[in-house]
Design a protein around this motif. Sequence first.
Motif, short mmCIF file in Angstrom:
data_model
loop_
_atom_site.label_atom_id
_atom_site.label_comp_id
_atom_site.label_asym_id
_atom_site.label_seq_id
_atom_site.Cartn_x
_atom_site.Cartn_y
_atom_site.Cartn_z
N SER A 84 0.82 -1.27 -0.02
CA SER A 84 -0.11 -0.02 -0.05
C SER A 84 0.91 1.39 -0.13
O SER A 84 0.67 2.29 0.89
CB SER A 84 -0.80 0.10 1.19
OG SER A 84 -2.02 -0.97 1.30
N THR A 85 2.04 1.21 -0.74
CA THR A 85 2.91 2.36 -1.08
C THR A 85 2.78 2.84 -2.46
O THR A 85 2.56 2.15 -3.59
CB THR A 85 4.06 2.29 -0.51
OG1 THR A 85 4.80 1.05 -1.35
CG2 THR A 85 4.11 1.70 0.85
N MET A 86 3.23 4.24 -2.67
CA MET A 86 3.31 4.72 -4.16
C MET A 86 4.73 5.05 -4.12
O MET A 86 5.12 5.87 -3.36
CB MET A 86 2.33 5.75 -4.17
CG MET A 86 2.40 6.68 -5.42
SD MET A 86 1.89 5.39 -6.99
CE MET A 86 0.24 5.86 -6.76
N ALA A 87 5.32 4.55 -5.20
CA ALA A 87 6.61 5.05 -5.51
C ALA A 87 6.63 6.22 -6.24
O ALA A 87 5.96 6.24 -7.42
CB ALA A 87 7.53 3.92 -6.18
N VAL A 88 7.43 7.16 -6.07
CA VAL A 88 7.40 8.32 -6.90
C VAL A 88 9.19 8.66 -7.52
O VAL A 88 10.05 8.91 -6.52
CB VAL A 88 7.18 9.64 -6.26
CG1 VAL A 88 7.22 10.87 -7.11
CG2 VAL A 88 5.92 9.61 -5.34
N ALA A 89 9.09 8.34 -8.77
CA ALA A 89 10.50 8.46 -9.33
C ALA A 89 10.53 9.72 -10.08
O ALA A 89 9.67 10.07 -11.03
CB ALA A 89 10.79 7.18 -10.21
N HIS A 90 11.68 10.26 -9.86
CA HIS A 90 12.28 11.74 -10.80
C HIS A 90 12.64 11.23 -12.00
O HIS A 90 13.71 10.52 -11.93
CB HIS A 90 13.15 12.32 -10.12
CG HIS A 90 13.24 13.84 -10.66
ND1 HIS A 90 13.90 13.94 -11.81
CD2 HIS A 90 13.25 14.94 -9.96
CE1 HIS A 90 13.96 15.48 -12.09
NE2 HIS A 90 13.35 15.93 -11.11
N GLU A 91 12.06 11.34 -13.28
CA GLU A 91 12.64 10.93 -14.50
C GLU A 91 13.19 11.80 -15.35
O GLU A 91 13.64 11.51 -16.63
CB GLU A 91 11.47 10.16 -15.12
CG GLU A 91 11.27 8.83 -14.50
CD GLU A 91 10.50 7.86 -15.24
OE1 GLU A 91 9.89 8.14 -16.19
OE2 GLU A 91 10.18 6.52 -14.92
N GLY A 92 13.39 13.13 -15.11
CA GLY A 92 13.98 14.16 -15.97
C GLY A 92 13.46 15.48 -15.42
O GLY A 92 12.19 15.75 -14.79
N GLY A 93 14.25 16.66 -15.59
CA GLY A 93 13.79 17.82 -15.27
C GLY A 93 14.68 18.49 -14.10
O GLY A 93 15.72 18.35 -14.17
N ASP A 94 14.03 19.61 -13.65
CA ASP A 94 14.79 20.34 -12.70
C ASP A 94 15.14 19.53 -11.32
O ASP A 94 14.29 18.44 -11.05
CB ASP A 94 13.95 21.52 -12.00
CG ASP A 94 14.16 22.45 -13.10
OD1 ASP A 94 14.74 22.69 -14.01
OD2 ASP A 94 12.81 23.17 -13.32
N THR A 95 16.15 19.84 -10.64
CA THR A 95 16.49 19.14 -9.19
C THR A 95 15.83 20.16 -8.32
O THR A 95 15.68 21.32 -8.03
CB THR A 95 18.06 19.22 -9.09
OG1 THR A 95 18.65 18.63 -10.36
CG2 THR A 95 18.22 18.64 -7.71
N PHE A 96 15.31 19.47 -7.11
CA PHE A 96 14.42 20.00 -5.82
C PHE A 96 15.29 19.72 -4.82
O PHE A 96 15.82 18.64 -4.53
CB PHE A 96 12.94 19.58 -5.92
CG PHE A 96 12.30 19.88 -7.37
CD1 PHE A 96 11.64 20.95 -7.33
CD2 PHE A 96 12.21 18.68 -8.05
CE1 PHE A 96 10.79 21.01 -8.76
CE2 PHE A 96 11.74 18.98 -9.39
CZ PHE A 96 10.93 19.93 -9.50
N ASP A 97 15.16 20.73 -3.84
CA ASP A 97 15.66 20.68 -2.56
C ASP A 97 14.40 19.99 -1.78
O ASP A 97 13.48 20.44 -1.94
CB ASP A 97 15.99 21.77 -1.82
CG ASP A 97 16.58 21.80 -0.46
OD1 ASP A 97 16.46 20.64 0.03
OD2 ASP A 97 17.18 22.89 -0.04
N ASN A 98 14.69 18.91 -0.82
CA ASN A 98 13.63 18.16 -0.46
C ASN A 98 12.80 18.99 0.82
O ASN A 98 11.64 18.79 0.89
CB ASN A 98 14.20 16.99 0.61
CG ASN A 98 14.93 17.24 1.69
OD1 ASN A 98 15.14 18.36 2.07
ND2 ASN A 98 15.05 16.17 2.41
N SER A 99 13.35 20.25 1.30
CA SER A 99 12.61 21.15 2.15
C SER A 99 11.77 21.96 1.26
O SER A 99 10.77 22.59 1.94
CB SER A 99 13.66 21.95 2.75
OG SER A 99 14.24 22.83 1.88
#
Length: 164
Positions: A84-99
């Motif tokens: 019951s989890t959703m994996a979110v993968a970054h596949e391209g584009g800008d880099t984000f700060d986790n904050s």
Amino acid sequence: MGVRARTVDVWTRRRCRPSETEPTMISQLHTDDRAVSPVVGVALLIAVTVILAAVIGFVVLDTSTSSTETKNARLDFTYDSGSSTMAVAHEGGDTFDNSNIIVKVNGGTVNSPGVPSTFATGDSFEVSSDPGGDGTVNTGDVIVIVWDDPDSDRQIQIGQTTVE
């Protein structure tokens, strides 16, 4: 054979006292409104032009100090019904700060401790909680990933999915 011209004084008639029924020049000025309509039309046209120029100038020359930076990314969402989890993968584009990354499930903000310190291409994290629900991600839940602009009050949605 000469031409004789006769001059007539047209003002002599006006110099004498007007009769009671004949309107005077002053009374004609108060009742004659033939030129009012064109004057009002020109004044309104000028007012509309000035207002339109001000609006266009405000829009074109807007010097607000808000951030014009726009972030975007291509995200891939993969649901694991077993955990019951959703994996979110970054596949391209800008880099984000986790904050600056906000994860929302069904409109409520959730704590996703798995978000890397910089969320860049190739990184992924899992969403495993549902605020106000049973604590898991279920079919029908709407997951939204939002970037919170640190330089303004803007929040920009960078990804959304509905769990199927």
